[in-house]
Scaffold this active site. Structure first.
Site, PDB file in Angstrom:
ATOM      1  N   LYS A  31      42.185  43.589  50.520  1.00  0.00           N
ATOM      2  CA  LYS A  31      40.881  43.811  51.167  1.00  0.00           C
ATOM      3  C   LYS A  31      40.913  43.445  52.643  1.00  0.00           C
ATOM      4  O   LYS A  31      40.405  44.155  53.495  1.00  0.00           O
ATOM      5  CB  LYS A  31      39.770  42.941  50.559  1.00  0.00           C
ATOM      6  CG  LYS A  31      39.590  42.992  49.087  1.00  0.00           C
ATOM      7  CD  LYS A  31      38.421  42.125  48.657  1.00  0.00           C
ATOM      8  CE  LYS A  31      38.615  40.634  48.799  1.00  0.00           C
ATOM      9  NZ  LYS A  31      39.555  40.027  47.855  1.00  0.00           N
ATOM     10  N   ARG A 106      30.796  37.115  46.133  1.00  0.00           N
ATOM     11  CA  ARG A 106      31.762  36.865  45.058  1.00  0.00           C
ATOM     12  C   ARG A 106      31.072  36.411  43.781  1.00  0.00           C
ATOM     13  O   ARG A 106      31.758  36.166  42.783  1.00  0.00           O
ATOM     14  CB  ARG A 106      32.733  35.766  45.503  1.00  0.00           C
ATOM     15  CG  ARG A 106      34.109  36.283  45.939  1.00  0.00           C
ATOM     16  CD  ARG A 106      34.821  35.120  46.555  1.00  0.00           C
ATOM     17  NE  ARG A 106      36.241  35.128  46.440  1.00  0.00           N
ATOM     18  CZ  ARG A 106      37.051  35.320  47.481  1.00  0.00           C
ATOM     19  NH1 ARG A 106      36.563  35.593  48.670  1.00  0.00           N
ATOM     20  NH2 ARG A 106      38.350  35.227  47.325  1.00  0.00           N
ATOM     21  N   ARG A 145      53.222  35.500  49.689  1.00  0.00           N
ATOM     22  CA  ARG A 145      52.483  35.581  50.958  1.00  0.00           C
ATOM     23  C   ARG A 145      52.714  34.338  51.817  1.00  0.00           C
ATOM     24  O   ARG A 145      52.760  33.219  51.314  1.00  0.00           O
ATOM     25  CB  ARG A 145      50.983  35.723  50.659  1.00  0.00           C
ATOM     26  CG  ARG A 145      50.151  35.889  51.908  1.00  0.00           C
ATOM     27  CD  ARG A 145      48.838  36.528  51.602  1.00  0.00           C
ATOM     28  NE  ARG A 145      47.918  35.633  50.922  1.00  0.00           N
ATOM     29  CZ  ARG A 145      46.668  35.982  50.632  1.00  0.00           C
ATOM     30  NH1 ARG A 145      46.215  37.183  50.930  1.00  0.00           N
ATOM     31  NH2 ARG A 145      45.869  35.129  50.014  1.00  0.00           N
ATOM     32  N   ARG A 178      49.783  29.096  51.846  1.00  0.00           N
ATOM     33  CA  ARG A 178      48.466  28.489  51.604  1.00  0.00           C
ATOM     34  C   ARG A 178      48.491  27.751  50.274  1.00  0.00           C
ATOM     35  O   ARG A 178      49.106  28.211  49.317  1.00  0.00           O
ATOM     36  CB  ARG A 178      47.399  29.589  51.543  1.00  0.00           C
ATOM     37  CG  ARG A 178      46.928  30.013  52.903  1.00  0.00           C
ATOM     38  CD  ARG A 178      46.107  31.289  52.893  1.00  0.00           C
ATOM     39  NE  ARG A 178      45.205  31.470  51.762  1.00  0.00           N
ATOM     40  CZ  ARG A 178      44.429  32.544  51.602  1.00  0.00           C
ATOM     41  NH1 ARG A 178      44.448  33.514  52.496  1.00  0.00           N
ATOM     42  NH2 ARG A 178      43.627  32.659  50.563  1.00  0.00           N
ATOM     43  N   ARG A 189      42.348  31.318  40.570  1.00  0.00           N
ATOM     44  CA  ARG A 189      41.582  32.302  41.350  1.00  0.00           C
ATOM     45  C   ARG A 189      41.359  33.582  40.556  1.00  0.00           C
ATOM     46  O   ARG A 189      40.294  34.188  40.633  1.00  0.00           O
ATOM     47  CB  ARG A 189      42.321  32.621  42.663  1.00  0.00           C
ATOM     48  CG  ARG A 189      42.268  31.463  43.641  1.00  0.00           C
ATOM     49  CD  ARG A 189      43.293  31.615  44.740  1.00  0.00           C
ATOM     50  NE  ARG A 189      42.923  32.588  45.735  1.00  0.00           N
ATOM     51  CZ  ARG A 189      43.768  33.110  46.621  1.00  0.00           C
ATOM     52  NH1 ARG A 189      45.036  32.763  46.617  1.00  0.00           N
ATOM     53  NH2 ARG A 189      43.357  33.955  47.520  1.00  0.00           N
TER      54      ARG A 189
HETATM   55  P1  AMP Z   1      40.054  34.518  50.342  1.00  0.00           P
HETATM   56  O1  AMP Z   1      40.844  34.335  51.577  1.00  0.00           O
HETATM   57  O2  AMP Z   1      38.960  35.555  50.482  1.00  0.00           O
HETATM   58  O3  AMP Z   1      40.890  34.758  49.115  1.00  0.00           O
HETATM   59  O4  AMP Z   1      39.272  33.134  50.100  1.00  0.00           O
HETATM   60  C1  AMP Z   1      39.963  31.909  49.964  1.00  0.00           C
HETATM   61  C2  AMP Z   1      39.086  30.892  49.260  1.00  0.00           C
HETATM   62  O5  AMP Z   1      37.887  30.677  50.020  1.00  0.00           O
HETATM   63  C3  AMP Z   1      38.586  31.302  47.880  1.00  0.00           C
HETATM   64  O6  AMP Z   1      39.545  31.058  46.862  1.00  0.00           O
HETATM   65  C4  AMP Z   1      37.355  30.417  47.738  1.00  0.00           C
HETATM   66  O7  AMP Z   1      37.712  29.071  47.465  1.00  0.00           O
HETATM   67  C5  AMP Z   1      36.786  30.453  49.157  1.00  0.00           C
HETATM   68  N1  AMP Z   1      35.842  31.586  49.305  1.00  0.00           N
HETATM   69  C6  AMP Z   1      36.010  32.696  50.068  1.00  0.00           C
HETATM   70  N2  AMP Z   1      34.956  33.517  49.971  1.00  0.00           N
HETATM   71  C7  AMP Z   1      34.098  32.912  49.113  1.00  0.00           C
HETATM   72  C8  AMP Z   1      32.826  33.269  48.575  1.00  0.00           C
HETATM   73  N3  AMP Z   1      32.216  34.435  48.906  1.00  0.00           N
HETATM   74  N4  AMP Z   1      32.235  32.401  47.729  1.00  0.00           N
HETATM   75  C9  AMP Z   1      32.812  31.229  47.395  1.00  0.00           C
HETATM   76  N5  AMP Z   1      34.012  30.843  47.846  1.00  0.00           N
HETATM   77  C10 AMP Z   1      34.649  31.673  48.692  1.00  0.00           C
END
Ligand code: AMP
Length: 236
Positions: A31, A106, A145, A178, A189
């Site tokens: 995404k 989310r 990654r 990460r 996740r």
């Molecule tokens: P991402 O880089 O989008 O995979 O996000 C990394 C982490 O940030 C996720 O695993 C969540 O812990 C937190 N996170 C990102 N977006 C959200 C969201 N919309 N709601 C809650 N936690 C989020």
């Protein structure tokens, strides 16, 4: 900034379609990569909650301190925190000619909060794109990654290694894995995605704004298909 006429922004003599998009999908479907390309192409703002939260953690703000533990374990940050963060960004004038929400909403309460605010501001979503990739491929993508903690650029040990070895090609910072790209956190996740985010597919399908895309193909192929989908009127 230019002037608006019926969903088009007129800027320097050129008409640019105003697009308000949500990119949906499990972690690792690509995404963010697609959102980066589309934001440049359509000249709209990308808002990635993951990037905003990682930056808050990096600068050790109070929000970052609250978010860190949840993120490290692969859990979602509480709705109240994330909703406030996104709504604040959406009020920024840079979002007036459109935006892409990457990784938000989310959860159903996040989608409800977003819907309410957009209705209040008469700014309906144009399209929600659901990127689909198999679980096996996602695990392969996430576990290989490597990310730049400074500029957020991402690489892959096998599919897209940095030409600078262990350093970021853009800014020279040492790349890291990460904590949430480690095996246990990836499993968490994906579980969280199934339980809390996947119900949004049905949520947006019922609102007739959802399109699906195969995210397993090459980045440029996925992008080509994305542009095609965005140029096609949504059918109810
Ligand atoms: P991402 O880089 O989008 O995979 O996000 C990394 C982490 O940030 C996720 O695993 C969540 O812990 C937190 N996170 C990102 N977006 C959200 C969201 N919309 N709601 C809650 N936690 C989020």
């Amino acid at each position: 900034m230019g002037s608006w006429v019926r969903g088009w922004l007129h800027c320097a003599g050129e008409a640019v379609k105003i697009m308000r998009l949500v990119f949906l999908g499990a972690p690792g479907v690509g995404k963010g990569t697609q959102a980066d390309k589309a934001a440049v192409h359509y000249r709209i703002r990308k808002i990635s909650t993951g990037d905003l939260l990682r930056e808050a953690v990096r600068i050790q703000s109070s929000l970052g301190c609250e978010a860190k533990e949840h993120m490290d374990q692969g859990r979602l940050v509480p709705d109240s925190v994330v909703i406030g963060l996104v709504l604040e960004r959406l009020a920024d004038p840079s979002c007036e000619n459109g935006f892409i929400l990457d990784g938000f909403p989310r959860t159903v309460p996040q989608a409800d909060a977003l819907g309410k605010v957009l209705v209040e501001r008469s700014l309906p979503l144009d399209r929600v794109i659901n990127f689909r990739v198999s679980r096996e491929e996602i695990v392969k993508r996430l576990s290989g990654r490597r990310s730049c903690p400074k500029c957020q650029a991402t690489y892959h040990l096998e599919f897209a290694p940095s030409k600078n070895g262990g350093l970021c090609e853009r800014c020279g910072e040492a790349l890291i894995q990460r904590s949430d790209d480690q095996r246990e956190a990836i499993e968490m996740r994906l579980r969280v995605y199934e339980e809390q985010t996947a119900p949004l597919i049905d949520f947006y399908e019922k609102r007739h704004v959802l399109s699906h895309l195969n995210g397993a193909e090459a980045v440029d192929t996925v992008y080509h298909n994305l542009v095609k989908v965005l140029a096609t009127p949504q059918t109810a």
